[in-house]
Design a protein around this motif. Sequence first.
Motif, PDB file in Angstrom:
ATOM      1  N   ASN A 317      49.589  47.239  22.337  1.00 50.70           N
ATOM      2  CA  ASN A 317      50.254  46.460  23.563  1.00 50.70           C
ATOM      3  C   ASN A 317      49.478  46.854  24.953  1.00 50.70           C
ATOM      4  O   ASN A 317      49.052  45.954  25.745  1.00 50.70           O
ATOM      5  CB  ASN A 317      51.590  46.352  24.050  1.00 50.70           C
ATOM      6  CG  ASN A 317      52.532  45.351  22.976  1.00 50.70           C
ATOM      7  OD1 ASN A 317      51.721  44.460  22.285  1.00 50.70           O
ATOM      8  ND2 ASN A 317      53.731  45.335  22.940  1.00 50.70           N
ATOM      9  N   PHE A 318      49.581  48.187  25.082  1.00 50.28           N
ATOM     10  CA  PHE A 318      48.932  48.651  26.390  1.00 50.28           C
ATOM     11  C   PHE A 318      47.190  48.511  26.259  1.00 50.28           C
ATOM     12  O   PHE A 318      46.558  48.025  27.084  1.00 50.28           O
ATOM     13  CB  PHE A 318      49.151  50.013  26.606  1.00 50.28           C
ATOM     14  CG  PHE A 318      48.436  50.944  27.789  1.00 50.28           C
ATOM     15  CD1 PHE A 318      49.044  50.533  29.081  1.00 50.28           C
ATOM     16  CD2 PHE A 318      47.311  51.628  27.487  1.00 50.28           C
ATOM     17  CE1 PHE A 318      48.225  51.358  30.012  1.00 50.28           C
ATOM     18  CE2 PHE A 318      46.757  52.383  28.596  1.00 50.28           C
ATOM     19  CZ  PHE A 318      47.113  51.956  29.947  1.00 50.28           C
ATOM     20  N   PHE A 319      46.645  49.003  25.170  1.00 48.49           N
ATOM     21  CA  PHE A 319      45.313  49.079  25.170  1.00 48.49           C
ATOM     22  C   PHE A 319      44.260  47.873  24.588  1.00 48.49           C
ATOM     23  O   PHE A 319      43.194  47.916  24.877  1.00 48.49           O
ATOM     24  CB  PHE A 319      44.841  50.466  24.518  1.00 48.49           C
ATOM     25  CG  PHE A 319      43.463  50.881  24.672  1.00 48.49           C
ATOM     26  CD1 PHE A 319      42.992  51.190  25.894  1.00 48.49           C
ATOM     27  CD2 PHE A 319      42.657  50.821  23.821  1.00 48.49           C
ATOM     28  CE1 PHE A 319      41.774  51.779  26.050  1.00 48.49           C
ATOM     29  CE2 PHE A 319      41.263  51.377  23.974  1.00 48.49           C
ATOM     30  CZ  PHE A 319      40.681  51.668  25.151  1.00 48.49           C
ATOM     31  N   ASN A 320      45.092  47.132  23.745  1.00 48.93           N
ATOM     32  CA  ASN A 320      44.532  45.974  23.021  1.00 48.93           C
ATOM     33  C   ASN A 320      42.945  46.255  22.601  1.00 48.93           C
ATOM     34  O   ASN A 320      41.994  45.859  22.928  1.00 48.93           O
ATOM     35  CB  ASN A 320      44.152  44.984  24.291  1.00 48.93           C
ATOM     36  CG  ASN A 320      43.563  43.578  23.541  1.00 48.93           C
ATOM     37  OD1 ASN A 320      42.884  42.827  24.233  1.00 48.93           O
ATOM     38  ND2 ASN A 320      43.701  43.376  22.319  1.00 48.93           N
ATOM     39  N   PRO A 321      42.786  47.435  21.654  1.00 47.66           N
ATOM     40  CA  PRO A 321      41.692  47.926  21.054  1.00 47.66           C
ATOM     41  C   PRO A 321      41.274  46.819  20.187  1.00 47.66           C
ATOM     42  O   PRO A 321      42.299  45.865  19.375  1.00 47.66           O
ATOM     43  CB  PRO A 321      42.056  49.154  20.211  1.00 47.66           C
ATOM     44  CG  PRO A 321      43.560  48.954  19.831  1.00 47.66           C
ATOM     45  CD  PRO A 321      44.136  48.141  20.681  1.00 47.66           C
TER      46      PRO A 321
ATOM     47  N   TYR B 216      39.765  47.377  33.139  1.00 44.35           N
ATOM     48  CA  TYR B 216      39.648  47.468  31.479  1.00 44.35           C
ATOM     49  C   TYR B 216      40.430  46.200  31.008  1.00 44.35           C
ATOM     50  O   TYR B 216      41.570  46.263  31.341  1.00 44.35           O
ATOM     51  CB  TYR B 216      40.161  48.715  31.042  1.00 44.35           C
ATOM     52  CG  TYR B 216      40.170  48.707  29.278  1.00 44.35           C
ATOM     53  CD1 TYR B 216      39.076  48.592  28.731  1.00 44.35           C
ATOM     54  CD2 TYR B 216      41.413  48.485  28.802  1.00 44.35           C
ATOM     55  CE1 TYR B 216      39.301  48.565  27.334  1.00 44.35           C
ATOM     56  CE2 TYR B 216      41.541  48.567  27.486  1.00 44.35           C
ATOM     57  CZ  TYR B 216      40.286  48.527  26.594  1.00 44.35           C
ATOM     58  OH  TYR B 216      40.436  48.311  25.305  1.00 44.35           O
ATOM     59  N   ALA B 219      39.973  44.470  24.190  1.00 41.66           N
ATOM     60  CA  ALA B 219      39.238  43.681  23.282  1.00 41.66           C
ATOM     61  C   ALA B 219      39.419  42.092  23.335  1.00 41.66           C
ATOM     62  O   ALA B 219      38.605  41.410  23.141  1.00 41.66           O
ATOM     63  CB  ALA B 219      39.369  44.111  21.890  1.00 41.66           C
ATOM     64  N   ALA B 223      44.748  43.621  27.232  1.00 42.45           N
ATOM     65  CA  ALA B 223      45.250  45.089  27.708  1.00 42.45           C
ATOM     66  C   ALA B 223      46.293  45.056  28.622  1.00 42.45           C
ATOM     67  O   ALA B 223      46.222  44.201  29.719  1.00 42.45           O
ATOM     68  CB  ALA B 223      43.969  45.791  28.007  1.00 42.45           C
ATOM     69  N   GLY B 224      47.179  46.069  28.857  1.00 46.34           N
ATOM     70  CA  GLY B 224      47.810  46.061  29.963  1.00 46.34           C
ATOM     71  C   GLY B 224      49.404  45.340  29.668  1.00 46.34           C
ATOM     72  O   GLY B 224      50.181  45.055  30.604  1.00 46.34           O
ATOM     73  N   ASP B 225      49.452  44.760  28.593  1.00 43.93           N
ATOM     74  CA  ASP B 225      50.755  44.033  28.266  1.00 43.93           C
ATOM     75  C   ASP B 225      51.892  45.085  27.793  1.00 43.93           C
ATOM     76  O   ASP B 225      52.377  45.022  26.811  1.00 43.93           O
ATOM     77  CB  ASP B 225      50.594  43.034  27.185  1.00 43.93           C
ATOM     78  CG  ASP B 225      51.123  41.586  27.647  1.00 43.93           C
ATOM     79  OD1 ASP B 225      52.171  41.564  28.327  1.00 43.93           O
ATOM     80  OD2 ASP B 225      50.665  40.599  27.173  1.00 43.93           O
ATOM     81  N   VAL B 226      52.499  45.642  28.832  1.00 46.13           N
ATOM     82  CA  VAL B 226      53.069  46.714  28.610  1.00 46.13           C
ATOM     83  C   VAL B 226      54.786  45.925  28.689  1.00 46.13           C
ATOM     84  O   VAL B 226      55.595  46.900  28.234  1.00 46.13           O
ATOM     85  CB  VAL B 226      53.003  47.879  29.496  1.00 46.13           C
ATOM     86  CG1 VAL B 226      51.628  48.430  29.496  1.00 46.13           C
ATOM     87  CG2 VAL B 226      53.566  47.439  31.001  1.00 46.13           C
TER      88      VAL B 226
END
Lengths: 389, 389
Positions: A317-321, B216, B219, B223-226
């Motif tokens: 969720n945080f990093f979306n790799p 950032y 992908a 990202a950052g959906d905390v």
Amino acid sequence: MQLLETTFWSAGGSRHGMAERLGFSKSKANTLIAGLIEQGLLAESGLQESSGGRRAENLQLHSGLGVLIGVDVGATSLDVAVLRPDLTPLAQHAEAADVRQGPGVVLARVRTLMRELLAQCGFGAKDVLGIGVGVPGPVNFAIGQLVNPPLMPAWDSFSIRDYLREEYVAPVFVDNDVNLMALGELWRLRRSLSNFLVIKVGTGIGCGIVCHGEVYRGAAGSAGDVGHICVDQEGPRCHCGNVGCVEAMAAGPAITRMAIEAANAGESVALATCLREKGRIDAIDVGEASRAGDAAANGIIQRAGNLIGQMLASVVNFFNPSHVFIGGGITRIGPLFLAAVRQSVYQRSLALSTRHLEIQYTPLGTQGGVIGAGVLALHETLKVRGVAP
Amino acid sequence: MQLLETTFWSAGGSRHGMAERLGFSKSKANTLIAGLIEQGLLAESGLQESSGGRRAENLQLHSGLGVLIGVDVGATSLDVAVLRPDLTPLAQHAEAADVRQGPGVVLARVRTLMRELLAQCGFGAKDVLGIGVGVPGPVNFAIGQLVNPPLMPAWDSFSIRDYLREEYVAPVFVDNDVNLMALGELWRLRRSLSNFLVIKVGTGIGCGIVCHGEVYRGAAGSAGDVGHICVDQEGPRCHCGNVGCVEAMAAGPAITRMAIEAANAGESVALATCLREKGRIDAIDVGEASRAGDAAANGIIQRAGNLIGQMLASVVNFFNPSHVFIGGGITRIGPLFLAAVRQSVYQRSLALSTRHLEIQYTPLGTQGGVIGAGVLALHETLKVRGVAP
């Protein structure tokens, strides 16, 4: 030096291809390449398959540059390899080890193995271009020392670099083992992915982060320390002092603990037999029992996978790799573990984050550590020599 | 164009300083600067304080470039500003809004405000250089559209860009509101920090990530959906379908819910009075009651702060940022919230990750959104015009 860097990451290529990739004119590329060949850094090896017209030479890092040494110190294992500049292993050795014996014992063994492996392929200390070492703890990358490593307290502030340099003039670079696995994957993928994670599950749990196409180490070098992310507020106390850390509940020792409990509680004939005959149970034994259809073993693997998946869901969720590669000893436990991780992540992460997410075992397998150490050694050596950015 | 980029991020400077920062020779810098001045992109404004010798001219982005418009669409607020290329606000306006009314209603109001604010400072549509828009949901940055936004379903796949372009020839760029706050901080800091986070706590909870000195986005841009990181396996069900999401337990609506419960249960005279008199309680009311010494209000703020700190502890272990800036409506609740966040993070994160970690309210405050939107507008406009990298 962009050109050398590109040759390294692309594992060689034609003059024309290199020039194109870097946006250089043909004449500029030819001048630069001639200079690098003269310095003994690049070599033209054979002829590349051509799509018609003149055949193009295949550029590679010069094999006369020397050899690299990759060392992967695990909590319970030791891997050493001598590698060519293109990362082909020339000689390698793996053995069980105990990192808690301290740097004196472990690194003396590393030094012996390095000497033996070099001799095996006809090289000596003077032929070594660079040395890369991976260790299972947080590393201050700039000075090459471990900082408060929980699994290996005796190594705190020990200079691995100085110790190994007694015998070699080549530069020594030290990094966290999972960062090196990430570097190894980045090399394997020829840098074709920009944002991915490598999770190592063994005695501990760590994560290597690739962000914007580079390994990301964080502000203090401790990025990726996911083993102490909490997955259960009511969970058991971890050696770090907190409760419910995923490492305390789902890494190798936790799997062993659950297996012994199942054996002693009479829940599994297979695990009880293993415990009686071998006197111990490890994750591989649990994997074997699971593949033979043992329900308790299946339950343990699913529980560990789900807990790690739960931690991973937060991280995703945080990093979306785009990809998560799982490596370390756990990979030998079999596909059920991977399925349980996936199940948790797909259930707990947001749809947008998982729509194109791939979770798989790391393709480099147990080689990942020494390959990554070799990549680190070459890349950083070229940098200190002023020929790589 | 590195030079323009450096002028922008450094908020101006001397010729000599620019050349030095970029590693250019004086003559190369002078040639480039002359070209940019001729193109009307750079201007020499007044004389800089000199440390002796010849006085150096201060280079800035040319004010004749036009103005920027920054739009910050929040879940319950709308901020629009007209800004100079150096991000100085020329005119701005903030009002309450409801994003759930859909893009037709909200963007019509944005268009009216843009027209009015431009007129206020004597500009027209043709003077607009670029438009930046922040929205509270996941954005596909390349096409400038929201993708499955949970708080604003009616906006899914609506082209904000096309809508605003009906009136302006200037390019329109759309990004997630928290990414813009991160971009705003990056600009405020003149890029002096490379790895930090911006957490926005309002109706939802989101995180902007700066990694290797760049925002950032992940992908898939999510990202950052905390907000949907789980902090309690036994927690309440969230609108996303999972249980125990930090957003469902600690964001604005959860604080309101806890306050109403406390008021109805007779636990707080202050909150009960507020509920009776205003018919509702929001986070600011809870903050006021807390500052007046109300124990129930203190408890609610501490609980929300601890839960957000718990989520943040996972993120800090993973990302090891140097700074965490907290913004959004929550900042008006007062310092107790920040103290509770810090307490949780320092208790739950690893010592190495928190040794130099700073957690504070974002210094840009409520301005962060429109400033970030302005940075996005300028930076991306220079890029599409081919003068920024």
